[in-house]
Write an enzyme that holds these catalytic residues in place. Sequence first.
Site, PDB file in Angstrom:
ATOM      1  N   ARG A 163       0.577  -1.438  -0.272  1.00  0.00           N
ATOM      2  CA  ARG A 163       0.004   0.285  -0.086  1.00  0.00           C
ATOM      3  C   ARG A 163       0.724   1.120  -0.147  1.00  0.00           C
ATOM      4  NH1 ARG A 163      -3.967   2.226   4.517  1.00  0.00           N
ATOM      5  NH2 ARG A 163      -5.026   3.667   3.637  1.00  0.00           N
ATOM      6  N   HIS A 164      -0.094   2.230  -0.828  1.00  0.00           N
ATOM      7  CA  HIS A 164       1.006   3.640  -0.187  1.00  0.00           C
ATOM      8  C   HIS A 164       1.407   3.873   0.906  1.00  0.00           C
ATOM      9  CE1 HIS A 164      -2.501   5.718   0.356  1.00  0.00           C
ATOM     10  NE2 HIS A 164      -3.010   4.257  -0.142  1.00  0.00           N
ATOM     11  N   GLY A 165       2.505   5.179   0.567  1.00  0.00           N
ATOM     12  CA  GLY A 165       2.632   5.646   2.133  1.00  0.00           C
ATOM     13  C   GLY A 165       1.126   6.423   2.172  1.00  0.00           C
ATOM     14  N   GLY A 216     -10.260   7.224  -1.893  1.00  0.00           N
ATOM     15  CA  GLY A 216     -10.747   6.386  -2.827  1.00  0.00           C
ATOM     16  C   GLY A 216      -9.777   7.182  -3.681  1.00  0.00           C
ATOM     17  N   GLU A 230      -7.565   2.954  -7.026  1.00  0.00           N
ATOM     18  CA  GLU A 230      -8.149   2.499  -6.091  1.00  0.00           C
ATOM     19  C   GLU A 230      -9.659   2.630  -6.218  1.00  0.00           C
ATOM     20  OE1 GLU A 230      -8.600   0.779  -3.370  1.00  0.00           O
ATOM     21  OE2 GLU A 230      -9.084   2.196  -1.492  1.00  0.00           O
TER      22      GLU A 230
END
Length: 185
Positions: free
Chosen positions: A6-8, A20, A82
Amino acid sequence: MLYVTRHGETTWNASGFVCGRADVPLTEKGQKQAEILAEKVAQLEITVTKIIHSPLQRAKVTAQAVADKLQLPMEMDERLVEMDFGEYDGMPSYETVFQEARQEFAIRFPNGESVLDVYARVVPLIEECLADKENIYLLVCHNALIRIMNAYFHPMPNATFFDFFVDNTELVVFDSLNDSLSIKR
């Protein structure tokens, strides 16, 4: 084998808002998390050879930190964007209306997507990555997508599905050979 992260952290993650399709930037903490992720990926026993990321800047910036550290090619794939939470994007995530709506697999969020919509777009990408025997992929994307990927590898009851959560830059390993899941903290 497939690595997923998952992204930061973003400003909305830090504030507890539904994040989202809004293209929200990483916080300073999120930038640091991306650098730490790059170090973790550099130390993996099985070497990542390609990075694919969501088109949203929070995933791209996170992927870029890893790509720069490891000198790896990086590409964007729209299928990793997302989940579209529609009218709930930007709402506090604890709101009852959002929490109730997110429990429905087949019902689309108002002006958004359903879990089934996202599953239909992400499963072909998973299968393409697993079929490529020449590369080991790192997918940099979002919590809802990782939850759906986890369900692809591990069929489960609805309650278990919705309880699954991945922290920012947490590294998840899906191994298609023995259908195992491990999370590298």
